[in-house]
Design a protein around this motif. Structure first.
Motif, short mmCIF file in Angstrom:
data_model
loop_
_atom_site.label_atom_id
_atom_site.label_comp_id
_atom_site.label_asym_id
_atom_site.label_seq_id
_atom_site.Cartn_x
_atom_site.Cartn_y
_atom_site.Cartn_z
N HIS A 231 -11.27 -3.05 -1.61
CA HIS A 231 -10.83 -2.57 -0.47
C HIS A 231 -9.51 -2.39 -0.33
N GLU B 203 -8.86 0.92 -1.99
CA GLU B 203 -9.11 1.90 -1.01
C GLU B 203 -7.80 2.05 -0.02
N ASN C 77 -5.36 5.45 0.17
CA ASN C 77 -5.32 6.10 1.52
C ASN C 77 -3.76 6.40 1.77
N THR D 270 -10.77 12.47 -1.39
CA THR D 270 -10.73 11.31 -0.35
C THR D 270 -11.53 11.55 0.95
N TRP E 34 -15.22 10.85 0.03
CA TRP E 34 -15.15 9.49 0.13
C TRP E 34 -15.61 8.76 1.59
#
Length: 469
Positions: free
Chosen positions: A209, A212, A216, A244, A247
């Motif tokens: 996470h 991620e 981002n 992205t 996803w």
């Protein structure tokens, strides 16, 4: 003067991808209007358009419907948009002369603008303005037989830059969980409308996470500058944004926000990446088209002052239109992350006990897997999520919604997945608030449920039609 830079055969495939994906998004938007506008905004809808038009002038909300409104006339407008966008998606506009091609795309933009500007709270989403701004630029792209106008391709990249960089800035300036890389500990579970894979994303290891979140930040704060770099850097930047957004599409339902961002990313890619798309030979644009495109560029440069000032200012706002034509907007998403998911559960009682209404997209039945909805947009479901965060979002329409359930209003019930009172309407309705969380892996195996929910409060106590006046 040498104007060879104005048109480029190397971006014909990029234009093809942008136009056809935009046509698909327009089709989704108009189909959403066909199926949902009457119960939400029709003459007897939850926030009736005639009341809005009576209180609002054309200058405040430019719309074709200031000339005339009826539910039947709206249906004609929406179905016209469906037909034209389907024709553009099928490639019918590519065989038209330049002026006719531009006219079709201009009509699509004008029709959708007319809907958005009377859509009130139901159309107050950033992706509505994004579609209108991208759709306005698409008017000037021209058909396949004309060389792709490079100023328009650059303007599409500039629009994408504002979408991504604005979203990145609002995250860093907003919630601290974006800065300490913990945002996705919560987001997959608390996002507006989880999808089939959201629970799996939520249960990914926490170190992933954090990766991620870092990815981002890189994609939204660094990669957008690459859109204006020489090739192949610009293509690489576009591909990173596409990956992205895919996803994000797999992890939740965000209407067509992800799809339109992918659409804009294709504007940065040249024929070396998209050479598999076959195209006819092209000819240069006529002088009048060149003049129109340059005027468009000047207009967007002037209008960009407001979103740039917003991005650079300390009090940045998200998804703001600075004019009623939705051009030169500022964008952003999830500047704050909710840590706990609350859901509104609507129930009715016909004298035999309370039974729950099921919605098409938002969580309700704990044993129902979250559905895949996007790029379609369930407007009522989204507003219910906002009402769970702040009941003020329902001030203008929630009482009328409850009254419609007490009448078994056929149009409003079409917005729901299941009506537990098919024979006769309930005598009373109420809204309870529950705290929802995804089941653990062990709970999922034992119970087959996707969610665990616990009651937290009552938003609306039991009311009858007489109570609602």
């Amino acid at each position: 003067m040498d104007w060879t830079w104005f048109g480029s055969a190397g971006y014909g495939q990029a234009r093809f991808a942008v136009q056809h994906l935009l046509a698909l998004i327009y089709l989704m938007g108009f189909l959403t209007a066909v199926h949902q506008f009457r119960p939400l905004l029709g003459e007897r809808g939850l926030t009736p358009v005639p009341r809005f038009l009576a209180a609002t002038g054309f200058r405040q909300s430019p719309s074709l419907f200031h000339l005339h409104y009826s539910d039947r006339f709206f249906a004609v407008v929406a179905w016209t948009g469906v037909v034209l966008s389907a024709a553009a998606l099928a490639g019918a506009t590519d065989v038209l002369p330049l002026w006719a091609h531009m006219a079709v795309w201009a009509v699509l933009w004008a029709l959708y603008l007319s809907i958005v500007n009377i859509g009130q709270v139901w159309y107050a989403f950033g992706w509505e303005s994004l579609l209108l701004e991208a759709g306005f630029l698409a008017v000037f792209l021209g058909p396949a037989q004309i060389a792709a106008p490079m100023p328009v391709m650059w303007l599409l990249c500039w629009l994408l830059f504002r979408v991504e960089f604005g979203a990145g800035l609002i995250k860093m300036r907003g919630d601290s969980c974006w800065r300490d890389f913990t945002a996705l500990y919560y987001h997959h579970e608390t996002q507006p409308m989880p999808g089939p894979l959201s629970r799996a994303f939520h249960h990914l290891p926490r170190p992933l996470h954090r990766v991620e979140v870092a990815a981002n930040h890189f994609t939204q704060l660094v990669v957008p500058f690459g859109l204006f770099a020489p090739q192949p850097v610009a293509t690489a930047a576009g591909l990173i944004i596409v990956i992205t957004q895919l996803w994000l599409m797999f992890s939740g339902n965000f209407a067509w926000l992800n799809l339109i961002t992918i659409t804009l990313a294709f504007a940065a890619m040249d024929s070396r990446a998209l050479g598999w798309i076959p195209l006819p030979a092209t000819t240069p644009s006529p002088p009048w088209h060149l003049a129109a495109v340059l005027a468009l560029a000047v207009l967007i440069v002037v209008l960009s002052y407001w979103p740039v000032r917003n991005m650079l200012g300390r009090k940045q706002v998200m998804n703001r239109s600075f004019n009623r034509f939705h051009l030169g907007n500022t964008y952003g998403a999830f500047g704050s992350i909710t840590r706990t998911r609350h859901e509104l559960v609507v129930e009715g009682d016909d004298g035999t006990g309370w039974r729950e209404y099921d919605f098409k997209g938002k969580p309700g039945d704990v044993r129902r897997r979250p559905p895949q909805v996007a790029p379609y947009h369930l407007r009522l479901d989204w507003l219910m999520w906002f009402c769970a965060i702040s009941p003020g979002y329902g001030r203008t329409w929630l009482p009328r919604f409850l009254a419609a359930l007490l009448r078994n209003d056929r149009q409003v019930l079409k917005l729901l997945r299941r009506n537990p009172f098919p024979e006769r309407p309930p005598e009373r309705v109420r809204i309870r608030m529950f705290r929802y969380r995804f089941t653990t892996r062990a709970q999922r195996r034992e119970t087959g449920a996707w969610w665990v929910r616990t009651p937290s409060s009552e938003l609306v106590p039991p009311v009858s039609l007489a109570d609602l006046g």
